[in-house]
Design an enzyme around this catalytic site. Structure first.
Site, PDB file in Angstrom:
ATOM      1  N   ASP A  87       0.852  -1.191   0.000  1.00 12.18           N
ATOM      2  CA  ASP A  87       0.000   0.000   0.000  1.00 12.18           C
ATOM      3  C   ASP A  87       0.889   1.243   0.000  1.00 12.18           C
ATOM      4  OD1 ASP A  87      -2.256   1.824   0.463  1.00 12.18           O
ATOM      5  OD2 ASP A  87      -3.323   0.028   1.076  1.00 12.18           O
ATOM      6  N   HIS A 152      -3.590   6.150   3.466  1.00 13.46           N
ATOM      7  CA  HIS A 152      -4.316   4.974   2.985  1.00 13.46           C
ATOM      8  C   HIS A 152      -3.712   3.673   3.515  1.00 13.46           C
ATOM      9  CE1 HIS A 152      -5.859   1.964   0.123  1.00 13.46           C
ATOM     10  NE2 HIS A 152      -6.835   2.811  -0.150  1.00 13.46           N
ATOM     11  N   SER A 407     -11.076  -0.660  -0.635  1.00 15.89           N
ATOM     12  CA  SER A 407      -9.816  -0.688   0.113  1.00 15.89           C
ATOM     13  C   SER A 407     -10.035  -0.913   1.598  1.00 15.89           C
ATOM     14  CB  SER A 407      -9.061   0.641  -0.077  1.00 15.89           C
ATOM     15  OG  SER A 407      -8.664   0.806  -1.410  1.00 15.89           O
TER      16      SER A 407
END
Length: 598
Positions: A87, A152, A407
């Site tokens: 990620d 994220h 996600s």
């Protein structure tokens, strides 16, 4: 009922909670049956420590002190599980990755911790970290290290394996105990790969379902309170003038033709400064009014999930558009956007609009999606190198943030898979997938009208999945044979219907009847001596025959093969569905059966 003092430790640093009383009211709402939780709140401590005084019953005290249920069964080997994540990076200082109490990494770990000047070491929680920036220069706002500048990666990592953190919230929203699926597991992280101008993103067939929480923003307009949606952490104390974006065009070099949608550089700054702007913005599948005190780009479409802005903002639909239009054209119209409030969503759980839908466009008779997981309004850890929205003018640096997307659903499913792996370290990926699918709870068709094309086998249940009774296992050779016969051979030889998958799908053309035969093998992982009976539930017209309809096992690991013959009538509707459940009185091993038009 009597008064209790609820102690929550030290006050949050850097004023990350702008209104402690709102946080405390939100916590009370989760513990008491009444919606008027503010009536029970007697006092909020705001200076000496974080806590409050409230009138509570003994049962409410117990519920409040327990927070999220932490008493699920766990194995002592959970700390031997290593979760690999690719990620945007990770924020190692997050409380979710605190290594206190962790032993050294498992002996099987052979990876490295790639350090730099801004990422000096790993710990016994984050045991590995690497980064790759190939073919492209590092952007000024990024790190040339595993450190997360975006948020994220930190968010997804904490969903999978974050530790327990009490009092987590986004500036008072979603308050409670943050916890990953396998809080004792270790994390090995790889920062996202860049190749030229292309980035590598994860792809998933895990669908997103809505948690039972709505965050509503309230707009005071024409002396009435109107409801919109957004995660608005700001409090406006005064009424402000309103202007329509279409009436505030930037005629000096900007994109004035898009001012009604408040696009970047389309608005006349002198006309909108100090005002609330009405924007016909983000029209993704429906018309929406965006009320904001300036221009900003939001994260997602506002359909029962909620956007974050870097200024007071809210979404309203056109159901009261005539009234809004009339008021906007009245003399000196004013409005105020209040801080958002949390309410229970009575329709949840359901599949959100942005989540992808079936059918499987490549192999039609393998049902997709597989299952559903939480992916909407998820509170999890965040990079403190970023802000709530990631905008450069947003000054709100927070340790936890709320996001929505596949996600977020994917790490929920990954955490559930890791949880199962901690109980069954020798199980194959297919066996773990089978356990998740056959123990999932089907969702309501009246809300999710796409049926299994929306939710697959249903919403996952990790606790049940750890002990599924039977599993549909498949190995590497099974998939190689399947891929060869579906990709390299004109004759599939029934391989599609023989792949040992925990679901059944039959595709047919409009008003063309068809019959398909499926072969499946289940492995006993429940009770050594057990007998399962096939229970079939189908709508009128769809016929299903299971042979044999009774499976008897004498030992764990024993395998039994059966066939399922599905007769599909001449369909004139898009999809019909039923289920096959193997039931021994203890375990219910459920597989969806779907017939549809293509």
């Amino acid at each position: 009922m009597q008064a209790y003092i609820v102690y929550m430790g030290d006050l949050p640093k850097d004023d990350v909670i702008s209104s402690p009383s709102l946080l405390h009211t939100s916590m009370l709402r989760e513990a008491i049956d009444s919606s008027s939780s503010s009536e029970y709140l007697l006092h909020s401590y705001k200076k000496s420590f974080n806590g409050f005084v409230a009138n509570l019953t003994g049962e409410e005290v117990k519920k409040l002190s327990s927070g999220l249920p932490q008493d699920v069964e766990r194995t002592t080997t959970e700390s031997d599980i290593i979760v690999g994540i690719i990620d945007s990076g990770i924020w190692p200082e997050s409380a979710s990755f605190n290594a206190k109490g962790f032993s050294p990494p498992p002996r099987k770990w052979k990876g490295i911790c790639q350090t730099s000047s801004n990422f000096t070491s790993c710990n016994n929680k984050i045991i590995g970290a690497r980064y790759y920036h190939t073919g492209a220069e590092v952007e000024p706002n990024e790190y040339d290290s595993p450190r997360d500048s975006d948020g994220h990666g930190t968010h997804t990592a904490s969903i999978v394996a974050g530790g327990l953190v009490s009092g987590a919230s986004l500036l008072g929203f979603g308050s409670g105990t943050a916890r990953g699926g396998v809080p004792s597991a270790r994390i090995a992280f790889v920062t996202k790969v860049q190749l030229g101008n292309n980035q590598v993103y994860e792809r998933s067939r895990i669908l997103n379902w809505q948690l039972p929480l709505i965050i509503l923003s309230l707009i005071v307009l024409n002396s009435l309170l109107h409801v919109g949606v957004s995660i608005n952490t700001f409090e406006m104390n005064d009424m402000y003038p309103i202007i329509y974006g279409g009436d505030a065009q930037n005629t000096t070099g900007g994109d004035s033709e898009y001012s009604s949608s408040c696009d970047k550089n389309s608005l006349n700054k002198s006309l909108v400064n100090g005002k609330i702007v009405l924007c016909d913005a983000l029209n993704w599948g429906g018309s929406n009014n965006c009320w904001s005190s300036g221009h900003d780009n939001a994260r997602w479409s506002p359909q029962r999930f909620f956007l974050e802005f870097s200024l007071p903002a809210s979404y309203m639909d056109w159901s009261n558009g005539t009234e809004l239009d009339q008021y906007l054209n009245s003399t000196r119209p004013t409005a105020k956007i209040n801080r958002s409030v949390e309410v229970k969503d009575e329709l949840a759980p359901f599949i959100v609009s942005f989540s992808s839908r079936g059918p499987n466009l490549i192999t039609r008779d393998i049902l997709k999606p597989d299952l559903s997981a939480p992916g909407v309004n998820i509170l999890a850890a965040w990079s403190e190198a970023s802000t709530v929205t990631g905008k450069e003018w947003d000054t709100r640096v927070v340790p936890y943030n709320i996001m929505s997307g596949t996600s977020m659903a994917c790490p929920h499913a990954s955490g559930a898979a890791a949880y199962i792996k901690s109980f069954h370290p020798t199980w194959s990926p297919s066996a773990i997938k089978s356990a998740l699918m056959t123990t999932a709870s089907p969702m309501r068709g009246e809300i999710n009208t796409d049926l299994e094309f929306a939710y697959g086998s249903g919403q996952l249940d990790p606790v049940k999945a750890a002990n599924p009774g039977l599993v549909y296992d498949a190995g590497e050779s099974d998939y190689i044979k399947f891929l060869y016969n579906t990709s390299c051979s004109a004759d599939t030889n029934g391989t599609v219907w023989a792949l040992n998958y925990p679901s059944f799908a039959v595709s047919t053309k409009y008003k063309v009847s068809i019959t398909r035969n499926f072969t499946r093998t289940v492995t006993n992982v429940g009770t050594p001596a057990s007998t399962y009976k096939a229970n079939v539930t189908v709508p009128p017209g769809l016929s299903v025959q299971v042979e044999p309809s009774i499976l008897s096992f004498k030992s764990l690991g024993q395998k039994k093969t059966f066939s399922v013959t599905v007769g599909v009538p001449a369909l004139d509707t898009a999809i019909i569905s039923g289920s096959l459940v193997w039931n021994d009185g203890v375990y219910q091993v459920r597989s969806p059966i779907v017939a549809y038009l293509y």
